[in-house]
Design a protein around this motif. Structure first.
Motif, PDB file in Angstrom:
ATOM      1  N   ALA A 268       1.383  26.769 -11.940  1.00  0.00           N
ATOM      2  CA  ALA A 268       1.970  25.592 -11.296  1.00  0.00           C
ATOM      3  C   ALA A 268       2.928  24.825 -12.195  1.00  0.00           C
ATOM      4  CB  ALA A 268       0.853  24.663 -10.826  1.00  0.00           C
ATOM      5  N   GLY A 269       3.140  25.304 -13.414  1.00  0.00           N
ATOM      6  CA  GLY A 269       3.925  24.568 -14.395  1.00  0.00           C
ATOM      7  C   GLY A 269       2.977  23.894 -15.369  1.00  0.00           C
ATOM      8  N   THR A 270       3.386  23.759 -16.607  1.00  0.00           N
ATOM      9  CA  THR A 270       2.496  23.320 -17.686  1.00  0.00           C
ATOM     10  C   THR A 270       1.602  22.146 -17.301  1.00  0.00           C
ATOM     11  OG1 THR A 270       3.945  24.126 -19.438  1.00  0.00           O
ATOM     12  CG2 THR A 270       2.457  22.338 -20.011  1.00  0.00           C
ATOM     13  N   LEU A 271       2.184  21.043 -16.892  1.00  0.00           N
ATOM     14  CA  LEU A 271       1.389  19.840 -16.672  1.00  0.00           C
ATOM     15  C   LEU A 271       0.626  19.862 -15.354  1.00  0.00           C
ATOM     16  CD1 LEU A 271       3.683  17.047 -18.175  1.00  0.00           C
ATOM     17  CD2 LEU A 271       1.785  18.294 -19.226  1.00  0.00           C
ATOM     18  N   GLU A 272       1.211  20.424 -14.302  1.00  0.00           N
ATOM     19  CA  GLU A 272       0.460  20.536 -13.045  1.00  0.00           C
ATOM     20  C   GLU A 272      -0.711  21.488 -13.201  1.00  0.00           C
ATOM     21  OE1 GLU A 272       0.234  18.844 -10.520  1.00  0.00           O
ATOM     22  OE2 GLU A 272       2.148  17.997  -9.899  1.00  0.00           O
ATOM     23  N   SER A 273      -0.522  22.578 -13.934  1.00  0.00           N
ATOM     24  CA  SER A 273      -1.627  23.512 -14.170  1.00  0.00           C
ATOM     25  C   SER A 273      -2.747  22.829 -14.933  1.00  0.00           C
ATOM     26  CB  SER A 273      -1.129  24.740 -14.937  1.00  0.00           C
ATOM     27  OG  SER A 273      -0.284  25.534 -14.139  1.00  0.00           O
ATOM     28  N   THR A 274      -2.392  22.065 -15.944  1.00  0.00           N
ATOM     29  CA  THR A 274      -3.384  21.372 -16.753  1.00  0.00           C
ATOM     30  C   THR A 274      -4.093  20.296 -15.935  1.00  0.00           C
ATOM     31  OG1 THR A 274      -2.083  21.806 -18.734  1.00  0.00           O
ATOM     32  CG2 THR A 274      -3.729  20.071 -18.885  1.00  0.00           C
ATOM     33  N   ARG A 275      -3.328  19.578 -15.123  1.00  0.00           N
ATOM     34  CA  ARG A 275      -3.936  18.578 -14.235  1.00  0.00           C
ATOM     35  C   ARG A 275      -4.969  19.224 -13.311  1.00  0.00           C
ATOM     36  NH1 ARG A 275      -0.918  15.993  -9.013  1.00  0.00           N
ATOM     37  NH2 ARG A 275      -2.547  14.525  -8.382  1.00  0.00           N
TER      38      ARG A 275
END
Length: 523
Positions: A268-275
């Motif tokens: 999902a993209g770095t920050l969305e994946s981490t979220r």
């Protein structure tokens, strides 16, 4: 609610998700792809309007996309509306999180610079002692880079020093302009290489997931895609403790649904994946998830003028063309001011010069702009940001998005290392420009805020030690064998390079490994 179980659930449709879909389906594996936004149909949905017809006369609508510097009223609906999907930041520490939820994600707007990481980045700790080495090297990644370059039709010349690895290029044999040759001659005594740009040509005017990756997956008949699916959390089998699908919300109706899968691939993209992973309470036995957020510094650079091109004297022989100056600091010697290094994009421009380059107004400004038109020579930095533990993201449980999902809190800032690097870049390039006989009109040593480069990476870093990393060397969770994260979240260091080629290569490599493990029955 569904009772059907798919082989692989892919969350995200950008470059990393598209590559996973292509590789896995071509290996005969059925995939279900979820994307948080719709499919963009430019032919039927886009329309032309004059600025005077718009409420804000073409300027950025207030409140919706305050951190998206590319946004204006003509394209504001392309970017994620921050009133719908907000995020929070530490007071005084701005962060520009640029997001796209159309099918294809930010791959639709990629600038196409196509660089490989070198072992100066992949093995940075071994070189200078800071941070951690990646658990792989260039030799291992190189075959995947070559295949990705072939798919995306990367143009370039095999003229790079070791810190700019050569690749599988469509050769760029265009001659250098005279202004570029003068600049190269001035740079050479300082040990600075000036190389041809490496850029994806793509096909039909686009180099995205939707035109170069997902069509191949769709041809196999093994890919099913669902648009407007906002994933709330990854679900877990109570008996095995392994992820077994996800719950998602229909973006329009707000109806909650669920899907089941043998394997979950997060892209999902770095920050969305981490979220998503933090909200799901997964893959963080190390406690480092969300930490080590880093990117690259942008905004630093200088604008020069080539005197011989002024007053309408610019010619195609004299002006034109672009180049990349790869990192040259901290290669064979050590700077006492900063670790790692920076690169510069160089452009010899034939167009008009902006008014902001001149300390004039009125008629005097008009005269300057007319006189200097066609003589511009621009240099802009791409500086490596160090991966530091204290630069992190976490869930803000006090604030939710339009679907009730807790948002991300981002807390990061640049250090003296980044600021000293920026100052060195401007000082060094000003000297080279002067030696080339150019006039320096404007320079800036202050980087734009973190996130501005749109190259955020590192919050689910890979490594060999499960105590200090989230993913193993194959982009697989240390904690859950059937959970894989294939976007920029797995980066250990950023380098100065645009990360897209590395994201694509890592996703290809991870997907082939996953397919093999599934066929062996290990997953």
């Amino acid at each position: 609610m569904t009772t059907h179980t798919t082989d692989v659930l892919i969350i995200g449709s950008g470059h990393s998700g598209g590559m996973a879909a292509k590789i896995l389906t071509e290996k005969g594996i059925s995939c279900l792809m979820l994307n948080a936004g719709p499919v963009a149909d430019v032919t039927h949905q886009a329309k032309r309007e004059s600025a005077y017809e718009l409420p804000f006369r073409g300027f950025k609508p207030p409140g919706k996309v305050p951190h998206v510097f590319q946004a204006n009223e003509f394209n504001a609906n392309v970017w994620v509306d921050e009133t719908v999907v907000p995020y929070t930041i530490a007071p005084g520490d701005p962060y520009n999180w640029v997001r796209v939820r159309l099918f294809g994600g930010r791959s639709l707007f990629w600038s196409r610079q196509s660089f490989r990481l070198s072992d100066y980045e992949l093995k940075g700790k071994s070189h200078d002692g800071f941070g951690e080495d990646w658990p792989l090297d260039l030799a291992e990644l190189s075959p995947y880079y070559s295949r990705v370059e072939g798919i995306f039709r990367v143009s370039g010349a095999n003229d790079g020093p070791p810190q700019l690895p050569d690749g599988n290029f469509i050769l760029d044999e265009r001659p250098w302009s005279k202004s570029m040759l003068r600049f190269m001659d001035a740079a050479k005594p300082k040990g600075i290489s000036v190389c041809k740009q490496r850029q994806a040509l793509g096909r039909d005017g686009l180099a995205s997931s939707v035109n170069l990756l997902m069509p191949d997956a769709e041809k196999t008949g093994k890919l099913t895609s669902i648009q407007d699916a906002v994933v709330r959390e990854i679900t877990v089998d109570k008996n095995t403790g392994q992820p077994n699908g996800c719950r998602f919300i229909d973006r329009r109706s707000h109806r909650e649904l669920a899907v089941k899968a043998r394997v979950v691939v997060v892209a999902a993209g770095t920050l969305e994946s981490t979220r998503l992973l933090l909200n799901s309470g997964l893959a963080n036995s190390s406690g480092v998830m969300g930490h080590y957020l880093h990117d690259q510094t942008y905004g630093v650079g200088l604008v020069c003028s080539v005197p011989e091109a002024r007053d309408g004297k610019a010619t195609d022989n004299l002006m034109g063309g672009s180049a990349i100056i790869p990192r040259f600091r901290n290669i064979n010697s050590r700077s006492d001011k900063f670790l790692r290094g920076y690169a510069l994009n160089v452009t010899s421009a034939t167009g008009p010069m902006g008014a902001s380059n001149f300390a004039e107004y009125g008629e005097a400004l008009d005269q300057k702009m007319e006189q200097y038109a066609g003589s511009g020579f621009h240099m802009t930095i791409m500086g490596e940001v160090l991966a530091r533990y204290e630069n992190h993201v976490r869930i803000n449980k006090q604030k939710t998005d339009a679907w009730g999902i807790p948002v991300l809190h981002i807390e990061t800032k640049y250090s003296d290392n980044e600021y000293n690097m920026a100052a060195d870049a401007v000082d060094t390039m000003s000297e080279v420009a002067h030696n080339a006989g150019f006039e320096v009109l404007v320079s800036n040593k202050v980087p734009n805020p973190p996130g501005y480069s749109i190259h955020e990476v590192g919050t689910c870093r890979m490594g060999n030690d499960p105590k200090t990393s989230v993913l193993n060397r194959w982009s697989q969770s240390h904690d859950h064998k059937n959970l894989w994260v294939v976007d920029g979240a797995g980066f250990v260091s950023s380098g100065w390079q645009n990360p897209t080629m590395t994201i694509l290569a890592l996703s290809m490599r991870a997907s082939e490994r996953l397919a093999d493990e599934m066929k062996k029955g290990n997953i």
